[in-house]
Design a protein around this motif. Structure first.
Motif, PDB file in Angstrom:
ATOM      1  N   ILE A  75     -20.479 -14.132 -21.852  1.00 45.04           N
ATOM      2  CA  ILE A  75     -21.406 -15.213 -22.195  1.00 45.04           C
ATOM      3  C   ILE A  75     -21.622 -15.376 -23.698  1.00 45.04           C
ATOM      4  CG2 ILE A  75     -23.817 -15.974 -21.965  1.00 45.04           C
ATOM      5  CD1 ILE A  75     -23.622 -15.024 -19.020  1.00 45.04           C
ATOM      6  N   PRO A  76     -21.853 -14.322 -24.476  1.00 44.47           N
ATOM      7  CA  PRO A  76     -22.118 -14.541 -25.906  1.00 44.47           C
ATOM      8  C   PRO A  76     -20.867 -14.801 -26.755  1.00 44.47           C
ATOM      9  CG  PRO A  76     -22.439 -12.229 -25.362  1.00 44.47           C
ATOM     10  CD  PRO A  76     -22.121 -12.945 -24.082  1.00 44.47           C
ATOM     11  N   VAL A  77     -19.689 -14.759 -26.164  1.00 42.59           N
ATOM     12  CA  VAL A  77     -18.445 -14.969 -26.925  1.00 42.59           C
ATOM     13  C   VAL A  77     -18.192 -16.466 -27.083  1.00 42.59           C
ATOM     14  CG1 VAL A  77     -15.939 -14.668 -26.904  1.00 42.59           C
ATOM     15  CG2 VAL A  77     -17.427 -12.758 -26.294  1.00 42.59           C
ATOM     16  N   LEU A  78     -17.991 -16.891 -28.327  1.00 41.64           N
ATOM     17  CA  LEU A  78     -17.752 -18.299 -28.635  1.00 41.64           C
ATOM     18  C   LEU A  78     -16.270 -18.618 -28.779  1.00 41.64           C
ATOM     19  CD1 LEU A  78     -20.592 -18.640 -31.283  1.00 41.64           C
ATOM     20  CD2 LEU A  78     -20.679 -19.262 -28.859  1.00 41.64           C
ATOM     21  N   ALA A  79     -15.497 -17.684 -29.326  1.00 46.85           N
ATOM     22  CA  ALA A  79     -14.058 -17.901 -29.517  1.00 46.85           C
ATOM     23  C   ALA A  79     -13.355 -16.566 -29.688  1.00 46.85           C
ATOM     24  CB  ALA A  79     -13.805 -18.782 -30.742  1.00 46.85           C
ATOM     25  N   VAL A  80     -12.080 -16.531 -29.311  1.00 49.75           N
ATOM     26  CA  VAL A  80     -11.247 -15.332 -29.451  1.00 49.75           C
ATOM     27  C   VAL A  80      -9.886 -15.758 -29.968  1.00 49.75           C
ATOM     28  CG1 VAL A  80     -10.141 -13.398 -28.255  1.00 49.75           C
ATOM     29  CG2 VAL A  80     -12.410 -14.181 -27.524  1.00 49.75           C
ATOM     30  N   LYS A  81      -9.389 -15.061 -30.979  1.00 50.65           N
ATOM     31  CA  LYS A  81      -8.029 -15.296 -31.479  1.00 50.65           C
ATOM     32  C   LYS A  81      -7.312 -13.954 -31.574  1.00 50.65           C
ATOM     33  CE  LYS A  81      -7.522 -19.642 -33.352  1.00 50.65           C
ATOM     34  NZ  LYS A  81      -6.739 -20.422 -34.229  1.00 50.65           N
ATOM     35  N   ILE A  82      -6.051 -13.962 -31.198  1.00 49.11           N
ATOM     36  CA  ILE A  82      -5.202 -12.777 -31.368  1.00 49.11           C
ATOM     37  C   ILE A  82      -4.496 -12.945 -32.707  1.00 49.11           C
ATOM     38  CG2 ILE A  82      -3.254 -11.467 -30.467  1.00 49.11           C
ATOM     39  CD1 ILE A  82      -3.955 -12.701 -27.677  1.00 49.11           C
ATOM     40  N   LEU A  83      -4.719 -11.992 -33.605  1.00 50.32           N
ATOM     41  CA  LEU A  83      -4.108 -12.052 -34.933  1.00 50.32           C
ATOM     42  C   LEU A  83      -3.016 -10.998 -35.031  1.00 50.32           C
ATOM     43  CD1 LEU A  83      -7.353 -12.287 -37.095  1.00 50.32           C
ATOM     44  CD2 LEU A  83      -5.985 -14.147 -36.156  1.00 50.32           C
ATOM     45  N   ASP A  84      -1.846 -11.394 -35.511  1.00 48.21           N
ATOM     46  CA  ASP A  84      -0.820 -10.396 -35.780  1.00 48.21           C
ATOM     47  C   ASP A  84      -0.590 -10.342 -37.293  1.00 48.21           C
ATOM     48  OD1 ASP A  84       0.818 -12.540 -36.380  1.00 48.21           O
ATOM     49  OD2 ASP A  84       2.118 -12.301 -34.660  1.00 48.21           O
ATOM     50  N   GLU A  85       0.092  -9.312 -37.722  1.00 49.92           N
ATOM     51  CA  GLU A  85       0.261  -9.079 -39.154  1.00 49.92           C
ATOM     52  C   GLU A  85       1.016 -10.204 -39.856  1.00 49.92           C
ATOM     53  OE1 GLU A  85       0.726  -4.878 -40.516  1.00 49.92           O
ATOM     54  OE2 GLU A  85       1.237  -4.613 -38.392  1.00 49.92           O
ATOM     55  N   ALA A  86       1.911 -10.881 -39.154  1.00 54.37           N
ATOM     56  CA  ALA A  86       2.721 -11.926 -39.788  1.00 54.37           C
ATOM     57  C   ALA A  86       1.913 -13.184 -40.099  1.00 54.37           C
ATOM     58  CB  ALA A  86       3.909 -12.278 -38.894  1.00 54.37           C
ATOM     59  N   THR A  87       0.899 -13.464 -39.292  1.00 53.30           N
ATOM     60  CA  THR A  87       0.163 -14.716 -39.466  1.00 53.30           C
ATOM     61  C   THR A  87      -1.268 -14.515 -39.948  1.00 53.30           C
ATOM     62  OG1 THR A  87      -0.541 -14.704 -37.155  1.00 53.30           O
ATOM     63  CG2 THR A  87       1.521 -15.872 -37.680  1.00 53.30           C
ATOM     64  N   SER A  88      -1.594 -13.307 -40.377  1.00 51.34           N
ATOM     65  CA  SER A  88      -2.956 -13.054 -40.826  1.00 51.34           C
ATOM     66  C   SER A  88      -2.965 -12.111 -42.026  1.00 51.34           C
ATOM     67  CB  SER A  88      -3.786 -12.452 -39.692  1.00 51.34           C
ATOM     68  OG  SER A  88      -3.279 -11.183 -39.328  1.00 51.34           O
ATOM     69  N   ILE A  89      -4.106 -12.098 -42.684  1.00 53.02           N
ATOM     70  CA  ILE A  89      -4.343 -11.156 -43.775  1.00 53.02           C
ATOM     71  C   ILE A  89      -5.217 -10.054 -43.193  1.00 53.02           C
ATOM     72  CG2 ILE A  89      -5.359 -10.860 -46.062  1.00 53.02           C
ATOM     73  CD1 ILE A  89      -5.033 -13.987 -46.313  1.00 53.02           C
ATOM     74  N   GLN A  90      -4.754  -8.806 -43.290  1.00 50.31           N
ATOM     75  CA  GLN A  90      -5.488  -7.679 -42.724  1.00 50.31           C
ATOM     76  C   GLN A  90      -5.687  -6.624 -43.794  1.00 50.31           C
ATOM     77  OE1 GLN A  90      -3.990  -6.318 -38.949  1.00 50.31           O
ATOM     78  NE2 GLN A  90      -3.639  -8.390 -38.215  1.00 50.31           N
ATOM     79  N   ARG A  91      -6.947  -6.217 -43.987  1.00 53.09           N
ATOM     80  CA  ARG A  91      -7.287  -5.243 -45.021  1.00 53.09           C
ATOM     81  C   ARG A  91      -8.276  -4.219 -44.478  1.00 53.09           C
ATOM     82  NH1 ARG A  91      -3.520  -7.538 -46.692  1.00 53.09           N
ATOM     83  NH2 ARG A  91      -3.241  -8.585 -48.688  1.00 53.09           N
ATOM     84  N   GLU A  92      -8.273  -3.047 -45.112  1.00 52.47           N
ATOM     85  CA  GLU A  92      -9.271  -2.028 -44.819  1.00 52.47           C
ATOM     86  C   GLU A  92      -9.735  -1.407 -46.127  1.00 52.47           C
ATOM     87  OE1 GLU A  92      -7.151   0.597 -42.140  1.00 52.47           O
ATOM     88  OE2 GLU A  92      -6.446   1.835 -43.789  1.00 52.47           O
ATOM     89  N   PHE A  93     -10.883  -0.787 -46.101  1.00 49.29           N
ATOM     90  CA  PHE A  93     -11.462  -0.153 -47.273  1.00 49.29           C
ATOM     91  C   PHE A  93     -11.580   1.334 -46.983  1.00 49.29           C
ATOM     92  CE2 PHE A  93     -15.368   1.168 -49.593  1.00 49.29           C
ATOM     93  CZ  PHE A  93     -14.895   0.968 -50.882  1.00 49.29           C
ATOM     94  N   SER A  94     -11.176   2.169 -47.943  1.00 50.77           N
ATOM     95  CA  SER A  94     -11.224   3.616 -47.743  1.00 50.77           C
ATOM     96  C   SER A  94     -11.840   4.303 -48.952  1.00 50.77           C
ATOM     97  CB  SER A  94      -9.820   4.192 -47.546  1.00 50.77           C
ATOM     98  OG  SER A  94      -9.221   3.679 -46.396  1.00 50.77           O
TER      99      SER A  94
END
Length: 188
Positions: free
Chosen positions: A77-96
């Motif tokens: 119910i509280p979910v408005l949208a879902v997208k599957i992101l893969d590395e080729a079509t998205s920018i993915q970062r982490e902080f360490s």
């Protein structure tokens, strides 16, 4: 954290837009647990829209699994949208944050040089330690961590993967499925 390699599975990131209400994170996490999926990382925060939050959940899955869990998330119910992101079509970062042993001037200098090469920052200096902050993709963080291991890593704190689509596509483009599921949600 080493995992057995399964050629069918790869790391996927789900971008999930939710109503910012108490318990929504717990509700989404329980869905993953019920389905037997292990969450590799989870990041949540606000968005540009009021009362809306965004979750980025990374899981090790095959194509069938990721599609099934995305469909199940859309039904919440509280979910408005879902997208599957893969590395080729998205920018993915982490902080360490990496606390490393640096007991003498030479080791401190070497750690500082490595941090500079990776465009990381030294954010704390102790008598026998340096703390390095690095922001980047998973492979960049892993490469620096592997090099710093020679000095003795005392502690690592990491965020999960934060991800957004490249180009003009947004999570808000997922309207057809949202409207389909919202009809049933609003009737309840």
């Amino acid at each position: 954290m080493k995992r057995e390699f399964d050629p069918e599975k790869k790391l996927y990131t789900l971008a999930i837009l939710v109503q910012d209400i108490p318990g929504v994170l717990s509700q989404v996490a329980r869905l993953f647990a019920r389905k037997g999926y292990n969450i590799e990382s989870i990041v949540t925060g606000g968005t540009d829209r009021p009362n809306t939050a965004r979750l980025a959940i990374s899981i090790l899955a095959d194509e069938l699994m990721i599609n099934q869990i995305a469909d199940q998330c859309r039904k919440l119910i509280p979910v408005l949208a879902v997208k599957i992101l893969d590395e080729a079509t998205s920018i993915q970062r982490e902080f360490s944050l990496i606390k490393v042993r640096a007991t003498d001037r030479n080791s401190r200098d070497e750690v500082i040089q490595m941090a500079n090469i990776f465009r990381a920052n030294i954010i704390d200096v102790g008598r026998d330690t340096l703390t390095v902050a690095i922001f980047g993709d998973r492979s960049k963080t892993r490469a620096l961590t592997d090099l710093l291991a020679d000095f003795g890593i005392l502690e690592i704190a990491k965020t999960g993967t934060l991800a957004i689509e490249r180009g003009r596509s947004t999570i808000y483009d997922d309207n057809k499925l949202k409207e389909e599921y919202n009809y049933g949600k609003n009737v309840l």
